[in-house]
Design a protein around this motif. Structure first.
Motif, PDB file in Angstrom:
ATOM      1  N   PRO A  20       0.821  -1.108  -0.042  1.00  0.00           N
ATOM      2  CA  PRO A  20       0.035  -0.143  -0.123  1.00  0.00           C
ATOM      3  C   PRO A  20       0.945   1.523  -0.009  1.00  0.00           C
ATOM      4  N   ALA A  21       0.459   2.226  -0.582  1.00  0.00           N
ATOM      5  CA  ALA A  21       1.099   3.657  -0.830  1.00  0.00           C
ATOM      6  C   ALA A  21       1.276   4.263   0.665  1.00  0.00           C
ATOM      7  N   LYS A  22       2.186   4.961   0.834  1.00  0.00           N
ATOM      8  CA  LYS A  22       2.524   5.472   2.103  1.00  0.00           C
ATOM      9  C   LYS A  22       2.387   6.725   2.278  1.00  0.00           C
ATOM     10  N   GLY A  23       1.855   7.281   3.298  1.00  0.00           N
ATOM     11  CA  GLY A  23       1.656   8.777   3.201  1.00  0.00           C
ATOM     12  C   GLY A  23       0.271   9.154   3.039  1.00  0.00           C
ATOM     13  N   VAL A  24      -0.159   9.199   1.947  1.00  0.00           N
ATOM     14  CA  VAL A  24      -1.493   9.988   1.627  1.00  0.00           C
ATOM     15  C   VAL A  24      -2.723   8.666   1.709  1.00  0.00           C
ATOM     16  N   ALA A  25      -3.635   8.874   2.388  1.00  0.00           N
ATOM     17  CA  ALA A  25      -4.779   7.834   2.596  1.00  0.00           C
ATOM     18  C   ALA A  25      -5.542   8.122   0.994  1.00  0.00           C
ATOM     19  N   PRO A  26      -6.101   6.876   0.738  1.00  0.00           N
ATOM     20  CA  PRO A  26      -6.642   6.756  -0.549  1.00  0.00           C
ATOM     21  C   PRO A  26      -8.059   7.655  -0.683  1.00  0.00           C
ATOM     22  N   GLY A  27      -8.769   7.776   0.546  1.00  0.00           N
ATOM     23  CA  GLY A  27      -9.851   8.764   0.693  1.00  0.00           C
ATOM     24  C   GLY A  27      -9.543  10.043   0.566  1.00  0.00           C
ATOM     25  N   PHE A  28      -8.369  10.533   0.978  1.00  0.00           N
ATOM     26  CA  PHE A  28      -8.212  11.975   0.672  1.00  0.00           C
ATOM     27  C   PHE A  28      -7.264  12.337  -0.554  1.00  0.00           C
ATOM     28  N   ARG A  29      -6.762  11.014  -1.378  1.00  0.00           N
ATOM     29  CA  ARG A  29      -6.431  11.146  -2.707  1.00  0.00           C
ATOM     30  C   ARG A  29      -7.749  11.285  -3.493  1.00  0.00           C
ATOM     31  N   HIS A  30      -8.745  10.630  -3.373  1.00  0.00           N
ATOM     32  CA  HIS A  30      -9.963  10.716  -4.020  1.00  0.00           C
ATOM     33  C   HIS A  30     -10.437  12.174  -3.715  1.00  0.00           C
ATOM     34  N   ALA A  31     -10.678  12.556  -2.729  1.00  0.00           N
ATOM     35  CA  ALA A  31     -11.153  14.037  -2.366  1.00  0.00           C
ATOM     36  C   ALA A  31     -10.525  15.149  -3.188  1.00  0.00           C
ATOM     37  N   VAL A  32      -8.988  15.047  -3.085  1.00  0.00           N
ATOM     38  CA  VAL A  32      -8.161  15.998  -3.492  1.00  0.00           C
ATOM     39  C   VAL A  32      -8.347  16.142  -5.042  1.00  0.00           C
ATOM     40  N   ARG A  33      -8.582  14.895  -5.740  1.00  0.00           N
ATOM     41  CA  ARG A  33      -8.721  14.776  -7.285  1.00  0.00           C
ATOM     42  C   ARG A  33     -10.191  15.094  -7.890  1.00  0.00           C
ATOM     43  N   THR A  34     -11.209  14.912  -6.902  1.00  0.00           N
ATOM     44  CA  THR A  34     -12.561  15.612  -7.180  1.00  0.00           C
ATOM     45  C   THR A  34     -12.537  16.881  -7.037  1.00  0.00           C
ATOM     46  N   VAL A  35     -11.915  17.508  -6.005  1.00  0.00           N
ATOM     47  CA  VAL A  35     -11.631  19.246  -6.026  1.00  0.00           C
ATOM     48  C   VAL A  35     -10.975  19.728  -7.199  1.00  0.00           C
ATOM     49  N   LEU A  36      -9.748  19.105  -7.479  1.00  0.00           N
ATOM     50  CA  LEU A  36      -9.148  19.398  -8.716  1.00  0.00           C
ATOM     51  C   LEU A  36     -10.024  19.272  -9.943  1.00  0.00           C
ATOM     52  N   HIS A  37     -10.697  18.520 -10.072  1.00  0.00           N
ATOM     53  CA  HIS A  37     -11.844  18.242 -11.330  1.00  0.00           C
ATOM     54  C   HIS A  37     -12.873  19.270 -11.420  1.00  0.00           C
ATOM     55  N   LEU A  38     -13.359  19.371 -10.122  1.00  0.00           N
ATOM     56  CA  LEU A  38     -14.544  20.584 -10.163  1.00  0.00           C
ATOM     57  C   LEU A  38     -13.655  22.075 -10.395  1.00  0.00           C
ATOM     58  N   ALA A  39     -12.612  22.390  -9.617  1.00  0.00           N
ATOM     59  CA  ALA A  39     -11.919  23.311 -10.134  1.00  0.00           C
ATOM     60  C   ALA A  39     -11.500  23.518 -11.527  1.00  0.00           C
ATOM     61  N   ALA A  40     -11.061  22.658 -12.288  1.00  0.00           N
ATOM     62  CA  ALA A  40     -10.817  22.456 -13.464  1.00  0.00           C
ATOM     63  C   ALA A  40     -12.073  22.719 -14.624  1.00  0.00           C
ATOM     64  N   ASP A  41     -13.222  22.000 -14.004  1.00  0.00           N
ATOM     65  CA  ASP A  41     -14.425  22.249 -14.794  1.00  0.00           C
ATOM     66  C   ASP A  41     -14.835  23.833 -14.488  1.00  0.00           C
ATOM     67  N   ALA A  42     -14.724  24.313 -13.533  1.00  0.00           N
ATOM     68  CA  ALA A  42     -15.387  25.438 -13.098  1.00  0.00           C
ATOM     69  C   ALA A  42     -14.585  26.629 -13.983  1.00  0.00           C
ATOM     70  N   ALA A  43     -13.108  26.559 -13.962  1.00  0.00           N
ATOM     71  CA  ALA A  43     -12.214  27.408 -15.035  1.00  0.00           C
ATOM     72  C   ALA A  43     -12.770  27.284 -16.475  1.00  0.00           C
ATOM     73  N   ALA A  44     -12.642  26.016 -16.834  1.00  0.00           N
ATOM     74  CA  ALA A  44     -13.177  25.770 -18.407  1.00  0.00           C
ATOM     75  C   ALA A  44     -14.318  26.545 -18.443  1.00  0.00           C
ATOM     76  N   VAL A  45     -15.578  26.569 -17.728  1.00  0.00           N
ATOM     77  CA  VAL A  45     -16.819  27.113 -18.002  1.00  0.00           C
ATOM     78  C   VAL A  45     -16.355  28.847 -18.001  1.00  0.00           C
ATOM     79  N   VAL A  46     -15.732  29.266 -16.953  1.00  0.00           N
ATOM     80  CA  VAL A  46     -15.321  30.789 -17.178  1.00  0.00           C
ATOM     81  C   VAL A  46     -14.538  30.969 -18.397  1.00  0.00           C
ATOM     82  N   LEU A  47     -13.451  30.386 -18.808  1.00  0.00           N
ATOM     83  CA  LEU A  47     -13.057  30.745 -19.947  1.00  0.00           C
ATOM     84  C   LEU A  47     -13.709  30.544 -21.209  1.00  0.00           C
ATOM     85  N   ALA A  48     -14.585  29.694 -21.210  1.00  0.00           N
ATOM     86  CA  ALA A  48     -15.506  29.643 -22.230  1.00  0.00           C
ATOM     87  C   ALA A  48     -16.634  30.648 -22.433  1.00  0.00           C
TER      88      ALA A  48
END
Length: 95
Positions: A20-48
């Motif tokens: 198992p990966a050391k350091g970051v919990a899988p749940g935390f990685r999933h949460a960070v990935r979800t937040v980054l996807h939402l931020a990228a989608d929001a930035a794409a909407v604003v740019l469009a």
């Protein structure tokens, strides 16, 4: 001439599972990935949205084809609408 297929006499090695990966919990990685996807989608909407505004009201090529009737709206007016448009599009993209 005959083609013969030789069979292996030794079995293929068994792959061991990765530790198992050391350091970051899988749940935390999933949460960070979800937040980054939402931020990228929001930035794409604003740019469009900004690209559509710029193309429609600031492009000489398009305003030459389709004239702007009346006064050109300020970007600040359009920017205020983004507070409603971005969450709406994020909800649409979520599904």
């Amino acid at each position: 001439m005959s083609l013969s297929v030789s069979k292996r006499s030794t079995p293929s090695p068994v792959l061991k599972p990765l530790p198992p990966a050391k350091g970051v919990a899988p749940g935390f990685r999933h949460a960070v990935r979800t937040v980054l996807h939402l931020a990228a989608d929001a930035a794409a909407v604003v740019l469009a949205y900004y690209a559509a505004y710029s193309l429609r009201f600031q492009s000489e090529w398009l305003t030459g084809i389709v004239a702007v009737s009346g006064k050109v709206p300020e970007w600040m007016t359009y920017q205020e609408v983004l507070y409603a448009v971005v969450p709406l599009w994020l909800m649409i993209f979520w599904y």
